[in-house]
Design an enzyme around this catalytic site. Structure first.
Site, PDB file in Angstrom:
ATOM      1  N   THR A  14       0.847  -1.190   0.000  1.00  0.00           N
ATOM      2  CA  THR A  14       0.000   0.000   0.000  1.00  0.00           C
ATOM      3  C   THR A  14       0.891   1.251   0.000  1.00  0.00           C
ATOM      4  OG1 THR A  14      -0.161   0.082   2.427  1.00  0.00           O
ATOM      5  CG2 THR A  14      -1.848  -1.173   1.227  1.00  0.00           C
ATOM      6  N   GLY A  21       7.054   2.986  -0.886  1.00  0.00           N
ATOM      7  CA  GLY A  21       6.266   1.942  -1.527  1.00  0.00           C
ATOM      8  C   GLY A  21       6.694   1.690  -2.954  1.00  0.00           C
ATOM      9  N   TYR A 153       1.534  12.274  14.162  1.00  0.00           N
ATOM     10  CA  TYR A 153       2.379  11.337  13.417  1.00  0.00           C
ATOM     11  C   TYR A 153       3.043  10.344  14.365  1.00  0.00           C
ATOM     12  CZ  TYR A 153       5.699   9.690   9.883  1.00  0.00           C
ATOM     13  OH  TYR A 153       6.409   8.909   9.013  1.00  0.00           O
TER      14      TYR A 153
END
Length: 327
Positions: A14, A21, A153
């Site tokens: 993903t 990625g 985060y």
């Protein structure tokens, strides 16, 4: 027994349109893996798939959408016959002090970075178990270092790490290994977007070494590809991050003092940014991936906002009845 490799295996990733990625997809494809690219930007996904070669497929999907993830998993299985590795990588970064951050941006960060990991792994896990494969959850060194202005985060990445640690013990007896990826600042669109942010960029430049350094995407991609082939518990880039993870409890007071030295200034600068650009813009997810996430769900209600919107809807529906009764 032959060594486990990615050749002939199927790797589902993903957040595959950009950054970690995309780089991982290219590298494992070069080692002979089938790759399923999952993300928000179809043109970028198609471009990366072309770079990966004939044994690549892509699926447009928001990791906050369970049904879309299940379709991507099913599409991967139909194309390649199964899933050996799932890399839960999709994520965004939004900065801001807790008292001045946009609630929607804060909760969207948790939604993608933590709940998106859960949804991704949950959808793919039965197939990974069938293949006695490997799960890699991409966290960050922010899971261990919790600085001012990065609460959303850091919380999301610490949660992702904890999720993976629990999962590891749950599936070990099923022949599945679980790893966590920890990275410092890597040369990705997300990091460049953060560096371009008027507040985040300023404090990153002033951060002590080695946190002020940006590391090459190629190094992180190779580290992940090697980590997948070795089914590692930790995938860490740069290597000094391993010492930080081992010593995190002992180092916590030192890191807190470093953060405290800049917290008051950071608070003032974030507040000034909110005053000048507004809370939404100041807290908006950074980089091209952040822009794609905003476009996918620009007005996702969260928490008290959802309650207020529901109440407003009820009021709007009741208004015609009140007018009719008054008439």
């Amino acid at each position: 027994m032959d060594a486990w490799t990615t050749r002939g295996k199927t790797v589902m990733i993903t957040g595959a349109a950009r950054g970690l990625g995309a780089e991982t997809a290219r590298r494992v494809a070069a080692r002979g893996a089938n790759v399923a690219l999952v993300g928000l930007e179809p043109e970028e996904l198609e471009r990366v798939a072309a770079q990966c070669g004939a044994n690549a497929a892509w699926f447009e999907c928001d990791v906050t959408d369970t049904e879309a993830l299940e379709r991507a998993v099913q599409g991967t299985v139909e194309r390649f016959g199964g899933i050996d590795v799932v890399m839960a990588n999709a994520g965004i970064a939004a900065g801001g002090m807790v008292r001045s951050t946009d609630p929607v941006a804060f909760e969207r960060t948790i939604e993608i970075n933590l709940l998106g990991v859960w949804r991704t792994v949950r959808a793919a896990l039965p197939h990974v178990i069938d293949r006695q494969g490997y799960v890699l959850v991409i966290a960050s060194l922010a899971a261990a270092v919790h600085g001012p202005g990065m609460a959303a985060y850091s919380a999301s990445k610490a949660g992702a790490e904890a999720f993976a640690d629990s999962l590891r013990t749950e599936v070990k007896h099923l022949g599945v290994d679980v790893g966590v990826g920890y990275f410092s600042f890597i040369d990705t669109d997300m990091v460049r977007g953060g560096d371009a942010h008027p507040t985040l960029g300023r404090f990153r430049k002033e951060a002590p070494w080695p946190f002020s350094r940006t590391y090459p995407l190629s190094a992180a991609g190779k580290g992940i590809a090697d980590g997948i082939e070795s089914r590692r518990r930790w995938v860490v880039v740069p290597t000094w991050g391993r010492a930080l993870l081992v010593l995190r409890t002992a180092l916590a007071p030192v890191l807190e003092r470093l953060g405290s030295d800049t917290a008051a200034e950071a608070d003032a600068v974030f507040m000034k940014d909110v005053e000048e650009r507004g809370m939404e813009a100041a807290s908006s997810p950074v980089g091209a991936g952040g822009a794609a996430a905003r476009k996918a769900a620009p007005e996702t209600p969260r928490g008290g906002e959802a309650d207020r919107e529901a109440e407003a809807d009820r009021e709007a529906e009741a208004e015609p009845e009140r007018e009719a009764a008054a008439g």
